[in-house]
Design an enzyme around this catalytic site. Structure first.
Site, PDB file in Angstrom:
ATOM      1  N   ALA A  20       0.739  -1.288   0.036  1.00 27.04           N
ATOM      2  CA  ALA A  20      -0.032  -0.080  -0.004  1.00 27.04           C
ATOM      3  C   ALA A  20       0.878   1.240  -0.021  1.00 27.04           C
ATOM      4  O   ALA A  20       0.564   2.296  -0.704  1.00 27.04           O
ATOM      5  CB  ALA A  20      -0.979   0.028   1.286  1.00 27.04           C
ATOM      6  N   TYR A  21       1.971   1.278   0.769  1.00 27.72           N
ATOM      7  CA  TYR A  21       2.645   2.323   0.805  1.00 27.72           C
ATOM      8  C   TYR A  21       3.438   2.513  -0.406  1.00 27.72           C
ATOM      9  O   TYR A  21       3.595   3.724  -0.814  1.00 27.72           O
ATOM     10  CB  TYR A  21       4.086   2.133   1.870  1.00 27.72           C
ATOM     11  CG  TYR A  21       4.781   3.041   2.338  1.00 27.72           C
ATOM     12  CD1 TYR A  21       4.447   4.273   2.649  1.00 27.72           C
ATOM     13  CD2 TYR A  21       6.188   2.544   2.155  1.00 27.72           C
ATOM     14  CE1 TYR A  21       5.384   5.437   3.079  1.00 27.72           C
ATOM     15  CE2 TYR A  21       7.095   3.675   2.577  1.00 27.72           C
ATOM     16  CZ  TYR A  21       6.701   5.097   2.952  1.00 27.72           C
ATOM     17  OH  TYR A  21       7.722   6.004   3.406  1.00 27.72           O
ATOM     18  N   VAL A  22       4.084   1.413  -1.103  1.00 31.41           N
ATOM     19  CA  VAL A  22       4.893   1.626  -2.293  1.00 31.41           C
ATOM     20  C   VAL A  22       4.047   2.002  -3.390  1.00 31.41           C
ATOM     21  O   VAL A  22       4.392   2.846  -4.066  1.00 31.41           O
ATOM     22  CB  VAL A  22       5.586   0.040  -2.489  1.00 31.41           C
ATOM     23  CG1 VAL A  22       5.777   0.092  -4.070  1.00 31.41           C
ATOM     24  CG2 VAL A  22       6.698  -0.184  -1.547  1.00 31.41           C
TER      25      VAL A  22
END
Length: 251
Positions: free
Chosen positions: A153-155
């Protein structure tokens, strides 16, 4: 003359961590910094610290997930200071999960605190950055460049931010606006918590950093942000600067 003398800077997530480190570095170079954060207690504490050096600096309480109110941040700064020179999109929250365990809620958190505020604040700031031939500093991550496990999700949001930064660099160069990205490795509060929880893994990661340490928030990451906010970097745009002790060497 200091490098950022009288430049008005917005830093999201500026109440602590990398945002706080950049804010301190910038006010010491003459900037007036408006830090944006959800946490009023830490925001007010950082405001007080900044005002000891730069009396006009201020704290703006805002929830970056309230998308329809994001332009109010820009309006508040323009009303207070009359201009905007630098927008720093630093804030981001996310949860670490394997791809198969990642939910829509997890994606929404990452994009809602990271990508969408970056995009909509860039849009809202554009008319004012045109006037000052200003700068935008966005944030990437080595997790995105290397595809770290449990960081999907962060990437996804971080690499989307890098993508729109390159587009903005192409579209807005005609206005004298430069748009660059910092990818840091820093001794943040989150990293310190991780060091306590997983000391062996922390040491392994640290030992793989060519310069042998995590970056200091103010003295290692801060000066990179100062450079990108200053006239010294006006012929640079669309770049990702790896402030990571050599962890990732782009080529």
């Amino acid at each position: 003359m200091k490098k950022l003398q009288d430049k008005v800077v917005i830093i999201t997530g500026g109440a602590g961590g990398i945002g706080g480190g950049m804010a301190k570095a910038m006010v010491k170079e003459g900037a007036i910094v408006a830090i944006v954060d959800l946490n009023e207690e830490t925001g007010k504490a950082m405001e007080k610290e900044l005002q000891a050096i730069s009396p006009q600096s201020s704290f703006i309480k805002a929830n970056l997930m309230e998308r329809e109110k994001l332009s109010n941040i820009i309006d508040t700064v323009i009303e207070k200071y009359g201009k905007l020179d630098v927008l720093v999109n630093n804030a981001h929250a996310s949860k670490q999960k394997l791809i198969e365990d990642t939910t829509q809620e997890d994606i929404d958190l990452s994009f809602g605190t990271g990508f969408y505020p970056t995009f909509y604040l860039m849009q809202a700031a554009l008319p004012y950055l045109k006037e000052t031939k200003g700068s935008i500093i966005n944030f990437a991550s080595g997790a995105g460049l290397e595809g770290h496990s449990t960081q999907v999700a962060y990437v996804a949001a971080k690499e989307a931010i890098r993508g729109i930064s390159r587009v903005a660099a192409n579209e807005w160069g005609q206005y004298g606006i430069n748009v660059n990205v910092i990818s840091p490795v820093a001794d943040s509060p989150g990293v310190r918590e991780w060091a306590k929880a997983q000391p062996e893994y922390y040491e392994k990661v640290k030992n793989n950093i060519p310069l042998g340490r995590f970056g200091d928030l103010e003295h290692d990451i801060g000066p990179v942000a100062v450079f990108l906010a200053s006239e010294d970097s006006k012929y640079m745009t669309g770049q990702t600067l790896m402030a990571d002790g050599g962890s990732i060497m782009l080529h």
